[in-house]
Design a protein around this motif. Structure first.
Motif, PDB file in Angstrom:
ATOM      1  N   TRP A   1      -9.190  -4.009  -2.938  1.00 51.97           N
ATOM      2  CA  TRP A   1      -9.850  -3.604  -1.698  1.00 51.97           C
ATOM      3  C   TRP A   1      -8.825  -3.204  -0.642  1.00 51.97           C
ATOM      4  N   ILE A   2      -7.767  -3.984  -0.475  1.00 55.94           N
ATOM      5  CA  ILE A   2      -6.751  -3.692   0.544  1.00 55.94           C
ATOM      6  C   ILE A   2      -6.037  -2.380   0.236  1.00 55.94           C
TER       7      ILE A   2
ATOM      8  N   GLN B   1      -9.685  -5.996  10.758  1.00 64.41           N
ATOM      9  CA  GLN B   1     -10.589  -5.642   9.663  1.00 64.41           C
ATOM     10  C   GLN B   1     -10.323  -6.490   8.426  1.00 64.41           C
ATOM     11  N   ILE B   2      -9.042  -6.705   8.117  1.00 66.20           N
ATOM     12  CA  ILE B   2      -8.694  -7.514   6.948  1.00 66.20           C
ATOM     13  C   ILE B   2      -9.121  -8.964   7.169  1.00 66.20           C
TER      14      ILE B   2
ATOM     15  N   LYS C   1     -13.058  -9.157   6.707  1.00 58.60           N
ATOM     16  CA  LYS C   1     -13.458  -9.025   5.298  1.00 58.60           C
ATOM     17  C   LYS C   1     -12.919 -10.197   4.469  1.00 58.60           C
TER      18      LYS C   1
ATOM     19  N   VAL D   1      -6.119  -2.990  11.930  1.00 59.29           N
ATOM     20  CA  VAL D   1      -6.070  -3.230  10.483  1.00 59.29           C
ATOM     21  C   VAL D   1      -6.135  -4.735  10.216  1.00 59.29           C
TER      22      VAL D   1
ATOM     23  N   THR E   1       0.838  -1.186   0.000  1.00 56.26           N
ATOM     24  CA  THR E   1       0.000   0.000   0.000  1.00 56.26           C
ATOM     25  C   THR E   1       0.880   1.246   0.000  1.00 56.26           C
TER      26      THR E   1
ATOM     27  N   GLY F   1      -6.989   0.104  -1.554  1.00 56.62           N
ATOM     28  CA  GLY F   1      -7.898   1.243  -1.462  1.00 56.62           C
ATOM     29  C   GLY F   1      -8.300   1.573  -0.037  1.00 56.62           C
ATOM     30  N   THR F   2      -8.592   0.554   0.737  1.00 61.58           N
ATOM     31  CA  THR F   2      -9.089   0.748   2.099  1.00 61.58           C
ATOM     32  C   THR F   2      -7.982   1.124   3.078  1.00 61.58           C
ATOM     33  N   PHE F   3      -6.797   0.592   2.884  1.00 62.01           N
ATOM     34  CA  PHE F   3      -5.710   0.779   3.854  1.00 62.01           C
ATOM     35  C   PHE F   3      -4.517   1.508   3.249  1.00 62.01           C
TER      36      PHE F   3
END
Length: 179
Positions: free
Chosen positions: A92-93, A56-57, A60, A53, A39, A95-97
């Motif tokens: 997703w990873i 959350q990962i 999901k 983090v 990231t 973008g989100t983190f």
């Protein structure tokens, strides 16, 4: 028999050393091509709670990406995620983190595949006792993609386990006395 499911959270919170937010070679390799998706947050000091983090990962990954998600942990350089190659999960990873340092590694097996093998070994406990191999513990390691069986009969058990579980996640026998 004690049943142990190993999910390691290494709580070494250090700054990321790489400034590149894109793919690069993984030291020591992580399966597949060895590429690591990073990231944008890996170019700065870690921000946010890395344990949160990971949580959350994990949630999901298990809910929406079970076919590819292997696991996540806090590592030396940030959050490390292991998954079978997946553009959707990577998107997703990243973008989100984006503000956190998350390194995404290839894995050979998903957590669901490891859990299935883990359950097979547990379900076969009577069979193994009949073969003279006493299973003292069963755990899994998503980083290495193996199910680990503790037994005092390692030499006797290795060829038997290799034959019974020839396809899918491998089983590694380790010397372990009963609890």
């Amino acid at each position: 028999m004690r049943r142990v499911l190993v999910v390691a959270l290494l709580l070494g919170l250090t700054a990321c050393t790489s400034a590149a937010p894109s793919s690069s070679a993984s030291p020591g390799g992580s399966g597949g091509s060895g590429a690591v998706v990073k990231t944008a947050g890996c170019g700065a000091s870690p921000s946010g709670d890395l344990v949160e983090v990971v949580s959350q990962i994990d949630a999901k990954g298990e809910a929406d990406f079970a076919a590819v998600f292997a696991g996540a942990r806090v590592g030396d350089d940030g959050v490390e995620v292991y998954r079978k190659p997946s553009a959707d999960l990577d998107k997703w990873i990243t973008g989100t983190f984006a503000a956190s340092c998350v390194l995404v590694h290839d894995a050979k097996f998903s957590a669901a595949e490891l859990a299935k093998r883990y359950q097979q070994v547990n379900d076969d406990n009577t069979y193994w006792a009949e073969q003279g191999v006493h299973v003292n513990s069963v755990s899994s390691d998503f980083v290495r993609g193996v199910v680990i069986v503790g037994t005092e009969e390692v030499d006797k058990g290795k060829p038997l386990f290799a034959a019974r579980y020839a396809d899918g996640p491998p089983v590694e026998l380790v010397d372990e006395a009963p609890a």
